[in-house]
Design an enzyme around this catalytic site. Sequence first.
Site, PDB file in Angstrom:
ATOM      1  N   ALA A  63      -2.720  -6.028  -2.980  1.00  0.00           N
ATOM      2  CA  ALA A  63      -1.823  -6.419  -1.892  1.00  0.00           C
ATOM      3  C   ALA A  63      -2.087  -7.847  -1.418  1.00  0.00           C
ATOM      4  CB  ALA A  63      -1.989  -5.451  -0.728  1.00  0.00           C
ATOM      5  N   CYS A  82      -5.385   3.067  10.001  1.00  0.00           N
ATOM      6  CA  CYS A  82      -5.719   4.506  10.098  1.00  0.00           C
ATOM      7  C   CYS A  82      -7.229   4.688  10.232  1.00  0.00           C
ATOM      8  CB  CYS A  82      -5.169   5.274   8.902  1.00  0.00           C
ATOM      9  SG  CYS A  82      -5.795   4.707   7.328  1.00  0.00           S
ATOM     10  N   PHE A  87       0.856  -1.199   0.000  1.00  0.00           N
ATOM     11  CA  PHE A  87       0.000   0.000   0.000  1.00  0.00           C
ATOM     12  C   PHE A  87       0.894   1.252   0.000  1.00  0.00           C
ATOM     13  CE2 PHE A  87      -1.953  -3.428   2.472  1.00  0.00           C
ATOM     14  CZ  PHE A  87      -3.167  -3.602   1.845  1.00  0.00           C
TER      15      PHE A  87
END
Length: 394
Positions: free
Chosen positions: A280, A338, A228
């Site tokens: 990913a 996050c 990422f």
Amino acid sequence: MTYKKITLHRGKESSLERFHPWVFSGAIAQFDNSIEEGDLVSVYTHDAKLMGNGHFQIGSIAVRMLTFDDTPIDTAFFVQRLTNALNVRKALGLLRDDNNSFRLVHGEGDFLPGLVIDIYDGTAVIQAHSPGMHFARHTIAEALMQMPGNLLRNVYYKSETTLPYKAQLDPENQYLIGQYDTDVAVENGLKFHVDWLKGQKTGFFVDQRENRRLLEQFSHGRRVLNMFCYTGGFSFYAMRGGATLVHSVDSSAKAIKLTRDNVELNFPGDSRHDAFAEDAFKFLDNMERDAYDLIILDPPAFAKHKSAVKNALIGYRKLNAKAFEKIQSGGILFTFSCSQAVSKEQFRLAVFSAAAQSRRRVRILHQLTQPADHPINIYHPEGEYLKGLVLYVE
Ligand code: SAH
């Protein structure tokens, strides 16, 4: 100075007495008929005591408080708040020849709810998260130019994706002051292009600055996988730290191009780096075991709302389990979340489950958070969003 009037139900002023910056719609008993979304309002208790002024918004957070007294919300107000915010960044040592990118305003954390401002060299990028801040954008731009120190040449407004959709404000991303001159900024001596015109958020994730620096210290002699990667921040720090190989992965081809350009800007022609536009999860599935001994997992927020937390935790567990399964023994994993809606404890539990599932012996070396230019308002602990762990995997 007072504005259009909002009156609270009896007792609903208690959170404002503790300086919490939000008024929820359920707390409101009465408001002036003429109040419109984005208006400045004055908030009163049931017995007519003024609690302060703020921006009104339709939705569950009805008022974002700007003052807890009758100070007018004008250019002087913004100059004062912005100058205070700048002084904090100066105290943090973020304005240096080898560092000219930092967050100047972090919403509630800088007592300006609904407003984010990042600085990239001489350009300020403003993001409004509330209609009130959208309407105040020209005043804010003017106030930015009036801060001491002549820091800025340009002010760019970028709120097309951050304002509430329902408000139908049709914000246009545009320069409010100045124009494009350079897109290169410097962070801890490393250069990078910032695409504030088309990039995500304000163009760069300044919130990982300190964590990238820590990663640099772990990179010597290691084979690094930066998942990422977006603009490749972790990648070029790893290269400066002496990594023997750095692979960057992002599903966005644009991000891969940005990463390549940024690596080239700092380490021209360096063959240690390569970048892959891939998913990913698939990349982790297909890669060889033991190919890397430092892996970074910094995915986008898996949970944007409380309702998505359960699935987000499953996502974090799966992602981390894949990394634990493949990382070389003695490897280091930098893993982040996050998502504001996911707590530190929940994230840690998801990573813990992943470690147990992959039957690796794992030590927590560091517990990471957002940097000091993303401060948390002591009266608004909800402002804490970035969580990270540095793990040693045996
Ligand atoms: N680590 C970056 C910030 C990451 S932002 C930094 O330090 O700046 C999240 C990134 O994840 C975005 O660039 C987005 O394109 C990418 N992304 C989202 N879903 C992905 C997926 N399934 N596979 C790979 N990359 C993905």
